[in-house]
Enzyme design. Structure first.
Site, PDB file in Angstrom:
ATOM      1  N   HIS A  23       0.820  -1.218   0.000  1.00  0.00           N
ATOM      2  CA  HIS A  23       0.000   0.000   0.000  1.00  0.00           C
ATOM      3  C   HIS A  23       0.854   1.269   0.000  1.00  0.00           C
ATOM      4  O   HIS A  23       0.368   2.334  -0.355  1.00  0.00           O
ATOM      5  CB  HIS A  23      -1.060  -0.019   1.111  1.00  0.00           C
ATOM      6  CG  HIS A  23      -0.605   0.344   2.493  1.00  0.00           C
ATOM      7  ND1 HIS A  23      -0.290  -0.588   3.457  1.00  0.00           N
ATOM      8  CD2 HIS A  23      -0.438   1.538   3.098  1.00  0.00           C
ATOM      9  CE1 HIS A  23       0.045   0.026   4.568  1.00  0.00           C
ATOM     10  NE2 HIS A  23      -0.041   1.316   4.390  1.00  0.00           N
TER      11      HIS A  23
ATOM     12  N   ASP B  19       1.129  -7.669   2.299  1.00  0.00           N
ATOM     13  CA  ASP B  19       1.264  -6.231   2.028  1.00  0.00           C
ATOM     14  C   ASP B  19       2.733  -5.811   1.879  1.00  0.00           C
ATOM     15  O   ASP B  19       3.307  -5.178   2.763  1.00  0.00           O
ATOM     16  CB  ASP B  19       0.596  -5.460   3.183  1.00  0.00           C
ATOM     17  CG  ASP B  19       0.332  -4.010   2.826  1.00  0.00           C
ATOM     18  OD1 ASP B  19       0.864  -3.545   1.813  1.00  0.00           O
ATOM     19  OD2 ASP B  19      -0.411  -3.351   3.580  1.00  0.00           O
TER      20      ASP B  19
ATOM     21  N   SER C 264       3.838   2.279   8.503  1.00  0.00           N
ATOM     22  CA  SER C 264       3.601   1.297   7.445  1.00  0.00           C
ATOM     23  C   SER C 264       4.908   1.028   6.729  1.00  0.00           C
ATOM     24  O   SER C 264       5.589   1.968   6.305  1.00  0.00           O
ATOM     25  CB  SER C 264       2.594   1.840   6.441  1.00  0.00           C
ATOM     26  OG  SER C 264       1.318   1.658   6.943  1.00  0.00           O
TER      27      SER C 264
HETATM   28  N1  ASP Z   1      -2.119   1.347   8.046  1.00  0.00           N
HETATM   29  C1  ASP Z   1      -1.341   2.420   8.572  1.00  0.00           C
HETATM   30  C2  ASP Z   1      -0.604   3.169   7.507  1.00  0.00           C
HETATM   31  O1  ASP Z   1      -1.007   3.109   6.383  1.00  0.00           O
HETATM   32  C3  ASP Z   1      -0.450   1.948   9.648  1.00  0.00           C
HETATM   33  C4  ASP Z   1      -1.089   2.224  10.933  1.00  0.00           C
HETATM   34  O2  ASP Z   1      -1.757   3.241  11.051  1.00  0.00           O
HETATM   35  O3  ASP Z   1      -0.917   1.443  11.858  1.00  0.00           O
HETATM   36  O4  ASP Z   1       0.351   3.886   7.746  1.00  0.00           O
END
Ligand code: ASP
Length: 720
Positions: free
Chosen positions: A87, A223, A655
């Protein structure tokens, strides 16, 4: 004075840390030796603070990088190969994708360095060194000084420190405030600009579970994506050139195949973005009860429309997937946050804290003079800020929500140039850049979808924002179309130049002074410019003013909290600087009678497999590997591990961060948090705050067995 008090607090923390819980906190690399290492070692960490951060020798910090402007990545080979989340690389993968080369759907694997794809505009940043420069920043500042004078001195000190630190090094330097401006650190960074995409699994792996599983545990998302850093011949940052060579890092992470078990020590080293751990109850009340419920509702509507369109056409899926992910991520997080804050009674607890705090303040006359106004001032400021903040966020959400409207502003500067009789050359070059912008805009634009978005967001704006906060052009438009936004959209999207590439290009090519009159009649142009002016003239100024007051108060409140709770260890809020968080691999109780274990496996992916649901379509090749049990060296007890959770305190920006074991080896890549504890940006819940990581063995399994790109493993250091 504040500084002295602050120093006292830090001294106290040294003594008290061993008895504190370690799991919460995002710690400063240069202070690990002083404040954290002892406890980390008690918890199982086998190395030293110098192995994490050092300026004298190669260490972990040399392998951790800020990926782009908001994610983390880590170097995993001697040839500059880095791993981050799928992502995080998503925008890059998407920008290389087309219907002919759909890397989102099919994945991308360079089978040699020549096949790697240059990712224009992407940078990665390494920290070379950091330093506490509080004294230098505050040099010349005196107690009771006029605030404008104070800021002037501080800013000039900072720019001097930055210039000196970067001089003759090719590095960039920046001083950043910590503890709400009670302390300052200098960061000297090296920024690389030639970054190339090496590999990414198909979305059905890299985004498996999609929006359905986002922020959710148990999770089965692969991911990750791989990039490579390139440099000039001297191993220095350079713009893209085919003559550039792979980066030779001073350090890269060895990768462990040993895996994790419950209770194991684990730490995450990366770039957490923003947290709000020390805010007053009024802030949480404003965000949780006033702003976010409305933002959640409008985003839900947008997401519904985009998803419906994406389900009908693979091209729309490519065009809108990145946009939809962008808005869905916070949308879902806000919902989890509200639940978590309710469950922990965070507002109630903060109020109770504020009462105790005020009592303490009034126990002493000099404290009362210094801190007595903090809480009442917050109350007043936040009650004034509420509407401005909502209107600012919501108006932006509405007018950027219909892209033909926001795109209408693309002609503003061309119109200004023509109206002001700018030279032919200036107009010509504005046209060239306008047309280039249009090309990338229309690549990801679908008229029918945008029309639906337009009708929906206009309607919600009319219903959810008090008319006194609505823009004049909107009110006129609403009256004109009698609130029937859908049929108005049907007409407008055929008339405007902003929803049709050929019309737009023709209009720009022939644009001259007389085109301006026509432009000023375009409904989208009117709506977009008026919204922009409304926010600039009626909202932003006041919002900035109130926010400035709040920032001043935050600094005093932070120092006061540290004085009040002398025995507590304070870590600074996240600010997108390198931090370390540590704890254990750990499951959690999700709700009554439901306990979630700490890891997931490939079998779980097969259980979720459902060709009817886009988020749960499992690629045939993966099913085949599963059926044949062709797991290579990546399985444990006959299963391929996929993800695991731990109680490391992470946030957005973490992330892609390396998840590291007691020996300093890479065991995973952090990518998310579990829903029940996602309020940890405002209040960490030891029972439920869990970070979700990809098990590195699943990434290697996908690279090797699924993608057949096992050659990449040869450049890694893999510990069996
Ligand atoms: N999913 C979050 C991000 O995209 C990571 C998190 O907030 O824990 O940075």
């Amino acid at each position: 004075m504040i500084k002295r008090l602050f120093a006292t607090c830090l001294l106290l923390t040294i003594v008290l840390i061993p008895s504190m819980r370690a799991d919460e906190g995002m710690w400063i690399p240069i202070l690990i030796e002083k404040y954290n290492i002892k406890l980390m070692q008690e918890k199982g960490f086998k190395l030293s603070a110098e192995d994490i951060y050092s300026v004298n020798r190669a260490c972990m910090k040399d392998a951790v990088l800020l990926f782009g402007g908001g994610c983390t990545g880590e170097v995993i080979s001697s040839e500059g190969l880095l791993i981050t989340n799928h992502h995080c690389g998503y925008g890059q993968i998407q920008s290389h994708s087309s219907l002919q080369h759909d890397y989102l759907a099919n994945g991308f694997w360079a089978m040699s360095k020549e096949e790697e794809l240059s990712s224009q505009g992407l940078t990665v940043t390494f920290l070379k060194r950091m330093e506490d420069v509080t004294d230098k920043v505050l040099k010349g500042v005196t107690e009771g000084m006029d605030p404008t004078e104070r800021d002037k001195i501080i800013n000039s000190n900072i720019s001097e420190i930055n210039t000196k630190a970067a001089e003759g090094t090719g590095y960039s330097a920046s001083v950043r405030p910590f503890y709400m401006g009670n302390q300052y650190f200098l960061f000297v960074n090296e920024i690389f600009r030639d970054i190339r995409l090496v590999g990414a699994p198909p979305e059905a792996i890299g985004k498996f579970g999609g929006e359905t599983d986002n922020w959710i545990w148990p999770r089965h998302t692969g991911d990750f994506s791989l990039f490579r850093i390139y440099t000039d011949k001297n191993n220095k940052p350079a713009d893209y050139s085919k003559d550039n060579v792979p980066y030779k890092p001073v350090y890269f992470f060895p990768i462990s195949l040993k895996g994790v078990k419950e209770g194991d020590f684990t730490m995450v080293f990366g770039y957490p973005g923003t947290t709000f751990e020390y805010v007053p109850s009024y802030y949480i009340d404003m965000v949780k009860n006033y702003i976010n419920p409305k933002m959640i509702a409008i985003r839900a509507k947008k997401i519904d429309i985009m998803e419906a369109a994406m389900a009908t056409d693979p091209l729309i899926r490519i065009q809108y997937s990145s946009k939809k992910s962008g808005i869905a991520n916070s949308w879902k997080k806000w919902m989890g946050e509200i639940q978590g804050l309710d469950k922990m009674n965070t507002i109630g607890k903060k109020q109770e804290f504020e009462t105790r705090f005020m009592k303490w303040v009034y126990e002493d006359n000099s404290r009362a003079a210094k801190y007595g106004k903090i809480i009442p001032s917050y109350k007043e400021l936040y009650s004034n800020m509420k509407d401005y903040s909502l209107v600012n966020s919501y108006t932006n959400e509405v007018f950027s929500g219909a892209e033909a409207v926001s795109f209408a502003r693309s002609l503003r500067s061309l119109a200004d140039l023509c109206e002001n009789n700018a030279s032919d050359d200036a107009v010509k070059s504005a046209k060239i850049s306008t047309l280039a912008g249009a090309k990338s805009f229309f690549k990801n634009f679908n008229k029918a979808t945008d029309k639906k978005l337009f009708a929906a967001v206009m309607k919600m704006y009319g219903e959810n924002i008090d008319p006194k906060w609505q823009t004049q052009e909107f009110i006129k438009f609403k009256t004109l179309c009698k609130g029937n936004f859908q049929s108005a959209a049907d007409k407008l999207y055929d008339q405007t130049v902003f929803a049709d590439e050929a019309k737009y290009n023709a209009f720009v090519n022939s644009f001259n002074k007389s085109s301006v009159a026509k432009l000023k009649k375009d409904q989208f142009y009117l709506l977009a410019n008026d919204a922009n002016e409304f926010i600039t003239n009626n909202v932003r100024g006041e919002l900035i003013r109130i926010n400035g007051e709040i920032l001043k108060l935050n600094k005093i409140y932070m120092a006061a909290q540290m004085e009040f709770e002398k025995d507590k260890v304070f870590y600074p809020d996240a600010n997108l600087t390198l931090r370390l968080t540590y704890g254990q691999v750990k499951g959690y109780k999700s709700k009554d009678a439901v306990y979630f274990s700490y890891y997931t496996t490939l079998s779980g992916i097969m259980e979720k497999d459902n060709p009817e649901i886009f988020d749960y379509k499992v690629p045939d090749k993966l099913k085949e590997l599963y059926q044949k049990k062709d797991f290579g060296r990546y399985a444990q007890d006959g299963e391929v591990p996929v993800c695991f959770i731990a109680n490391n305190h992470t946030t957005g920006g973490n992330s892609g961060s390396p998840v590291i074991n007691a020996e300093g080896q890479l065991i995973g890549v952090n990518f998310d948090r579990a829903w029940e504890g996602v309020a940890s940006d405002m209040a960490y819940n030891p029972d439920q705050s869990r970070n979700i990581s990809l098990d590195i063995r699943y990434a290697l399994f996908i690279i090797d067995k699924f993608a057949g790109a096992g050659y990449l493993l040869n450049e890694m250091k893999i510990i069996e």
